[in-house]
Design a protein around this motif. Sequence first.
Motif, short mmCIF file in Angstrom:
data_model
loop_
_atom_site.label_atom_id
_atom_site.label_comp_id
_atom_site.label_asym_id
_atom_site.label_seq_id
_atom_site.Cartn_x
_atom_site.Cartn_y
_atom_site.Cartn_z
N LEU A 1 0.82 -1.21 0.00
CA LEU A 1 0.00 0.00 0.00
C LEU A 1 0.86 1.26 0.00
O LEU A 1 0.56 2.22 -0.72
CB LEU A 1 -0.95 -0.01 1.20
N ALA A 2 1.93 1.25 0.77
CA ALA A 2 2.82 2.42 0.81
C ALA A 2 3.49 2.63 -0.54
O ALA A 2 3.56 3.76 -1.04
CB ALA A 2 3.87 2.25 1.91
N GLY A 3 3.97 1.58 -1.14
CA GLY A 3 4.60 1.69 -2.45
C GLY A 3 3.62 2.15 -3.50
O GLY A 3 3.94 2.98 -4.36
N GLY A 4 2.40 1.65 -3.44
CA GLY A 4 1.38 2.07 -4.37
C GLY A 4 1.03 3.54 -4.22
O GLY A 4 0.77 4.23 -5.21
N ALA A 5 1.04 4.03 -2.99
CA ALA A 5 0.75 5.44 -2.74
C ALA A 5 1.79 6.34 -3.39
O ALA A 5 1.50 7.49 -3.73
CB ALA A 5 0.68 5.70 -1.24
N PHE A 6 3.00 5.82 -3.59
CA PHE A 6 4.07 6.59 -4.22
C PHE A 6 4.24 6.22 -5.70
O PHE A 6 5.27 6.50 -6.31
CB PHE A 6 5.39 6.39 -3.48
N ASP A 7 3.24 5.58 -6.26
CA ASP A 7 3.20 5.22 -7.68
C ASP A 7 4.36 4.33 -8.12
O ASP A 7 4.81 4.41 -9.26
CB ASP A 7 3.14 6.47 -8.57
N LEU A 8 4.86 3.50 -7.23
CA LEU A 8 5.89 2.53 -7.61
C LEU A 8 5.21 1.36 -8.33
O LEU A 8 4.10 0.97 -7.97
CB LEU A 8 6.62 2.00 -6.38
N PRO A 9 5.86 0.79 -9.33
CA PRO A 9 5.30 -0.41 -9.98
C PRO A 9 5.45 -1.61 -9.04
O PRO A 9 6.56 -2.09 -8.80
CB PRO A 9 6.14 -0.58 -11.24
N ILE A 10 4.33 -2.04 -8.48
CA ILE A 10 4.35 -3.08 -7.44
C ILE A 10 3.49 -4.26 -7.85
O ILE A 10 2.38 -4.10 -8.36
CB ILE A 10 3.84 -2.52 -6.10
N GLY A 11 4.00 -5.44 -7.56
CA GLY A 11 3.23 -6.67 -7.69
C GLY A 11 3.19 -7.36 -6.34
O GLY A 11 4.08 -7.17 -5.51
N LEU A 12 2.14 -8.11 -6.09
CA LEU A 12 1.99 -8.82 -4.83
C LEU A 12 1.66 -10.28 -5.14
O LEU A 12 0.70 -10.57 -5.86
CB LEU A 12 0.88 -8.19 -3.99
N LEU A 13 2.49 -11.17 -4.64
CA LEU A 13 2.34 -12.60 -4.87
C LEU A 13 2.03 -13.29 -3.55
O LEU A 13 2.78 -13.14 -2.58
CB LEU A 13 3.63 -13.18 -5.47
N PHE A 14 0.94 -14.03 -3.52
CA PHE A 14 0.57 -14.83 -2.35
C PHE A 14 1.08 -16.24 -2.59
O PHE A 14 0.69 -16.89 -3.57
CB PHE A 14 -0.95 -14.81 -2.15
N LEU A 15 1.94 -16.71 -1.70
CA LEU A 15 2.62 -17.99 -1.87
C LEU A 15 2.54 -18.78 -0.57
O LEU A 15 2.47 -18.18 0.52
CB LEU A 15 4.08 -17.71 -2.24
N ASP A 16 2.57 -20.08 -0.65
CA ASP A 16 2.51 -20.96 0.53
C ASP A 16 1.28 -20.59 1.38
O ASP A 16 0.21 -20.41 0.84
CB ASP A 16 3.82 -20.89 1.32
N ASP A 17 1.43 -20.44 2.70
CA ASP A 17 0.29 -20.11 3.55
C ASP A 17 -0.23 -18.70 3.32
O ASP A 17 -1.31 -18.35 3.80
CB ASP A 17 0.66 -20.27 5.03
N GLY A 18 0.51 -17.90 2.56
CA GLY A 18 0.04 -16.55 2.23
C GLY A 18 -1.27 -16.57 1.47
O GLY A 18 -2.05 -15.61 1.55
N VAL A 19 -1.56 -17.64 0.72
CA VAL A 19 -2.83 -17.71 -0.01
C VAL A 19 -4.02 -17.75 0.94
O VAL A 19 -5.14 -17.42 0.55
CB VAL A 19 -2.88 -18.90 -0.99
N LEU A 20 -3.79 -18.12 2.18
CA LEU A 20 -4.88 -18.16 3.16
C LEU A 20 -5.42 -16.76 3.46
O LEU A 20 -6.53 -16.62 3.96
CB LEU A 20 -4.43 -18.87 4.44
N GLN A 21 -4.65 -15.74 3.14
CA GLN A 21 -5.13 -14.37 3.30
C GLN A 21 -6.30 -14.10 2.36
O GLN A 21 -7.10 -13.19 2.60
CB GLN A 21 -4.02 -13.36 3.01
N LEU A 22 -6.41 -14.87 1.31
CA LEU A 22 -7.43 -14.66 0.28
C LEU A 22 -8.76 -15.35 0.58
O LEU A 22 -9.73 -15.18 -0.16
CB LEU A 22 -6.90 -15.14 -1.08
N VAL A 23 -8.82 -16.14 1.65
CA VAL A 23 -10.05 -16.83 2.01
C VAL A 23 -11.11 -15.80 2.38
O VAL A 23 -10.87 -14.90 3.19
CB VAL A 23 -9.81 -17.80 3.19
N ALA A 24 -12.28 -15.94 1.77
CA ALA A 24 -13.38 -15.00 2.03
C ALA A 24 -14.01 -15.27 3.39
O ALA A 24 -13.97 -16.39 3.90
CB ALA A 24 -14.42 -15.13 0.93
N ALA A 25 -14.58 -14.22 3.97
CA ALA A 25 -15.36 -14.29 5.22
C ALA A 25 -14.58 -14.90 6.38
O ALA A 25 -15.08 -15.77 7.09
CB ALA A 25 -16.66 -15.04 4.99
N GLN A 26 -13.36 -14.43 6.60
CA GLN A 26 -12.59 -14.91 7.73
C GLN A 26 -13.12 -14.29 9.02
O GLN A 26 -13.71 -13.23 9.01
CB GLN A 26 -11.11 -14.57 7.54
#
Length: 119
Positions: free
Chosen positions: A27-52
């Motif tokens: 979010l901070a990088g995006g606020a400064f218009d940096l070209p940013i990508g975000l990759l959810f890997l391993d248990d990080g994909v659990l952040q994407l579970v709906a209705a936690q």
Amino acid sequence: MSQSLLIISRQAPWSGPTAREALDIALAGGAFDLPIGLLFLDDGVLQLVAAQQPTALQQKDLSANLQALPMFGVEALYASARSLQERGLQGQPLSLAVEALDDAALTILIDRYDQVITL
């Protein structure tokens, strides 16, 4: 010219502050218009579970941060297809639209970015 940055988020949303820190950096990088990508890997994909229900574990809800990513210009959102499959999330509705990539595509993705941060 700005250096591109890929943030790899590997932690579950309830395993401590690391998942939130990865989102804060994006979010901070995006606020400064940096070209940013975000990759959810391993248990990080659990952040994407709906209705936690993070309050049951006395954790803060990350869904507002996830939904804010496109508003801050962070639109390059990816997830490991293998990580999604291993955690039973493949084909499930996720809280955020991400592009699922196989292992070969992940290697190509990582090579495209100038800087990579793994949290």
